[in-house]
Design a protein around this motif. Structure first.
Motif, PDB file in Angstrom:
ATOM      1  N   GLY A   1       0.812  -1.212   0.000  1.00  0.00           N
ATOM      2  CA  GLY A   1       0.000   0.000   0.000  1.00  0.00           C
ATOM      3  C   GLY A   1       0.841   1.254   0.000  1.00  0.00           C
ATOM      4  O   GLY A   1       0.488   2.246  -0.603  1.00  0.00           O
TER       5      GLY A   1
ATOM      6  N   SER B   1       1.891   2.185  -3.447  1.00  0.00           N
ATOM      7  CA  SER B   1       0.830   2.755  -4.260  1.00  0.00           C
ATOM      8  C   SER B   1       0.279   4.044  -3.651  1.00  0.00           C
ATOM      9  O   SER B   1      -0.475   4.743  -4.299  1.00  0.00           O
ATOM     10  N   LEU B   2       0.633   4.322  -2.415  1.00  0.00           N
ATOM     11  CA  LEU B   2       0.133   5.530  -1.766  1.00  0.00           C
ATOM     12  C   LEU B   2       1.170   6.649  -1.729  1.00  0.00           C
ATOM     13  O   LEU B   2       1.275   7.376  -0.763  1.00  0.00           O
ATOM     14  N   SER B   3       1.952   6.748  -2.775  1.00  0.00           N
ATOM     15  CA  SER B   3       2.852   7.887  -2.911  1.00  0.00           C
ATOM     16  C   SER B   3       2.821   8.318  -4.362  1.00  0.00           C
ATOM     17  O   SER B   3       2.491   7.549  -5.258  1.00  0.00           O
TER      18      SER B   3
ATOM     19  N   ASP C   1      -1.259  10.469  -8.564  1.00  0.00           N
ATOM     20  CA  ASP C   1      -2.003   9.287  -8.114  1.00  0.00           C
ATOM     21  C   ASP C   1      -1.996   8.270  -9.248  1.00  0.00           C
ATOM     22  O   ASP C   1      -2.815   8.331 -10.154  1.00  0.00           O
TER      23      ASP C   1
ATOM     24  N   ARG D   1      -2.953   5.420  -9.440  1.00  0.00           N
ATOM     25  CA  ARG D   1      -4.135   4.562  -9.539  1.00  0.00           C
ATOM     26  C   ARG D   1      -5.098   5.060 -10.615  1.00  0.00           C
ATOM     27  O   ARG D   1      -5.933   4.307 -11.093  1.00  0.00           O
TER      28      ARG D   1
ATOM     29  N   ALA E   1      -7.352  11.670  -2.799  1.00  0.00           N
ATOM     30  CA  ALA E   1      -6.064  11.027  -2.537  1.00  0.00           C
ATOM     31  C   ALA E   1      -5.175  11.884  -1.656  1.00  0.00           C
ATOM     32  O   ALA E   1      -4.353  11.366  -0.903  1.00  0.00           O
TER      33      ALA E   1
ATOM     34  N   SER F   1       3.427  11.669  -0.004  1.00  0.00           N
ATOM     35  CA  SER F   1       2.601  10.523   0.376  1.00  0.00           C
ATOM     36  C   SER F   1       1.134  10.884   0.230  1.00  0.00           C
ATOM     37  O   SER F   1       0.727  12.020   0.486  1.00  0.00           O
ATOM     38  N   LEU F   2       0.346   9.931  -0.202  1.00  0.00           N
ATOM     39  CA  LEU F   2      -1.079  10.139  -0.379  1.00  0.00           C
ATOM     40  C   LEU F   2      -1.819   9.704   0.871  1.00  0.00           C
ATOM     41  O   LEU F   2      -1.414   8.759   1.542  1.00  0.00           O
TER      42      LEU F   2
END
Length: 154
Positions: free
Chosen positions: A18, A21-23, A63, A65, A104, A151-152
């Protein structure tokens, strides 16, 4: 120390995938009036296309994603602008991408995809509106230079 390692290993192990994917990369802050009116008039509308490409690229890098096609978004405006429907859908989708970027960043979602679309008919204010909404995301990371890792929140 042996007790610390087992407790430390599971904690990074679960957020590890995670965390990757969260940056994302910080976006550039732009003046909404300059984007909407100033630079667009000076360049006879070309800057608006450049801006549209850049914001889509920056949102995608911020993001990962989100599955955005920066070149495709600009091509819709260039080649299908005469249809009126295609650009409106593109602007709505851009508003949706900006709203997702706000989410995000951990911000309350204030960008309305419908507003991003319909303000096109009010002196092209959709460009001003979308840049103002993007600046909220940029301001959520004070001091972060464009292109640096952030960071998200979600």
């Amino acid at each position: 120390m042996a007790d610390t390692q087992p407790s430390t290993v599971p904690v990074p192990a679960s957020p590890g995938p995670g965390a990757a994917s969260l940056s994302g990369l910080a976006m550039k802050r732009r003046g909404p009036v300059a984007v909407w009116l100033g630079l667009t008039l000076i360049t006879l509308g070309i800057y608006q296309l450049v801006w549209y490409f850049k914001i889509h690229k920056e949102i995608q890098e911020f993001d990962r994603r989100q599955d955005l096609k920066p070149g495709g978004s600009v091509l819709v405006l260039i080649f299908l602008g005469w249809t009126l429907i295609a650009p409106l859908i593109s602007f709505r989708n851009s508003g949706r991408a900006i709203a997702e970027a706000q989410r995000a960043a951990g911000l309350p979602v204030t960008c309305s995809p419908a507003t991003s679309m319909w303000l096109t008919f009010v002196f092209g204010l959709n460009v001003w509106y979308m840049q103002r909404q993007l600046n909220l995301v940029v301001d959520a990371y004070p001091g972060a230079a464009p292109g640096t890792s952030v960071s998200l929140a979600a």
